[in-house]
Design an enzyme around this catalytic site. Structure first.
Site, short mmCIF file in Angstrom:
data_model
loop_
_atom_site.label_atom_id
_atom_site.label_comp_id
_atom_site.label_asym_id
_atom_site.label_seq_id
_atom_site.Cartn_x
_atom_site.Cartn_y
_atom_site.Cartn_z
N HIS A 1 -8.48 8.13 3.05
CA HIS A 1 -7.89 9.47 2.99
C HIS A 1 -8.98 10.50 2.77
CE1 HIS A 1 -7.83 7.63 -1.01
NE2 HIS A 1 -8.08 8.84 -1.49
N ASP B 1 -1.13 16.07 -2.42
CA ASP B 1 -1.50 15.10 -3.45
C ASP B 1 -0.53 15.23 -4.62
OD1 ASP B 1 -4.45 13.56 -4.24
OD2 ASP B 1 -3.02 13.97 -5.85
N HIS C 1 -9.52 14.17 1.10
CA HIS C 1 -8.96 15.22 0.24
C HIS C 1 -9.33 16.59 0.83
CE1 HIS C 1 -8.32 12.60 -3.42
NE2 HIS C 1 -9.26 11.88 -2.82
N ASN D 1 -13.77 9.76 -1.01
CA ASN D 1 -14.31 8.81 -1.99
C ASN D 1 -14.32 7.43 -1.34
OD1 ASN D 1 -14.54 10.78 -4.06
ND2 ASN D 1 -12.35 10.58 -4.50
N CYS E 1 0.84 -1.21 0.00
CA CYS E 1 0.00 0.00 0.00
C CYS E 1 0.87 1.25 0.00
CB CYS E 1 -0.92 -0.02 1.22
SG CYS E 1 -1.84 1.52 1.44
P1 5GP Z 1 -8.88 8.61 -4.52
O1 5GP Z 1 -9.25 8.61 -5.99
O2 5GP Z 1 -8.52 7.23 -4.03
O3 5GP Z 1 -9.92 9.29 -3.67
O4 5GP Z 1 -7.60 9.54 -4.39
C1 5GP Z 1 -6.30 9.06 -4.47
C2 5GP Z 1 -5.43 10.27 -4.56
O5 5GP Z 1 -4.11 9.89 -4.23
C3 5GP Z 1 -5.37 10.90 -5.96
O6 5GP Z 1 -5.77 12.26 -5.89
C4 5GP Z 1 -3.92 10.73 -6.37
O7 5GP Z 1 -3.43 11.82 -7.12
C5 5GP Z 1 -3.21 10.58 -5.04
N1 5GP Z 1 -2.00 9.77 -5.08
C6 5GP Z 1 -1.87 8.54 -5.65
N2 5GP Z 1 -0.62 8.07 -5.47
C7 5GP Z 1 0.05 9.02 -4.77
C8 5GP Z 1 1.39 9.11 -4.28
O8 5GP Z 1 2.22 8.22 -4.46
N3 5GP Z 1 1.73 10.23 -3.59
C9 5GP Z 1 0.84 11.24 -3.37
N4 5GP Z 1 1.28 12.31 -2.69
N5 5GP Z 1 -0.44 11.19 -3.81
C10 5GP Z 1 -0.82 10.10 -4.50
ZN ZN Z 2 -2.30 1.36 3.65
#
Ligand code: 5GP
Ligand code: ZN
Length: 111
Positions: free
Chosen positions: A97, A31, A99, A84, A5
């Site tokens: 998480h 992000d 946002h 989400n 993860c």
């Molecule tokens: P989700 O779509 O799961 O709500 O959001 C996942 C978020 O994690 C996305 O906005 C994506 O840009 C961010 N994200 C994915 N991988 C990484 C990473 O390795 N580092 C950082 N800082 N953000 C990440």
């Molecule tokens: Zn995790």
């Protein structure tokens, strides 16, 4: 800690990351693909896949407090928060998480 993860690795220091704010249980970082001039993620250090799997009221409170502390630290008073939950809702990383987005206008209702 789940070794496959990405957020476990970030939150537990395996991938060096600048934290905007952190406590013993929660970290806040930028992000990687920002959807607004400010786009932060509030992440528990524990591997919890979705909001449906969060069953710790103290941690829930700590996540909300982290939103308030991180935005206060950055002087942000107006912001959008999003969680989400599940694939159809747009969740791509299955480690809980929140946002935080700021610095532009946001439309409502959301699409
Ligand atoms: P989700 O779509 O799961 O709500 O959001 C996942 C978020 O994690 C996305 O906005 C994506 O840009 C961010 N994200 C994915 N991988 C990484 C990473 O390795 N580092 C950082 N800082 N953000 C990440
Ligand atoms: Zn995790």
């Amino acid at each position: 800690m789940n070794n496959s993860c990405i957020f476990c690795k970030i939150a537990n220091g395996e991938i060096p990351t600048d934290f905007v704010y952190q406590t013993s249980k929660v970290v806040v970082f930028k992000d990687i693909n920002p959807q607004a001039p400010v786009h932060l993620l509030v992440v528990p250090k524990a591997h919890i896949e979705t909001l449906n799997d969060l069953n710790d009221g103290n941690l829930s409170a700590e996540l909300i407090d982290a939103i308030k502390e991180a935005t206060k630290k950055l002087g942000i008073k107006e912001y959008r928060t999003v969680i989400n939950t599940g694939k159809s809702a747009g969740q791509e990383v299955f480690h809980l998480h929140i946002h935080i987005m700021a610095g532009r206008e946001f439309s409502w209702p959301a699409g």
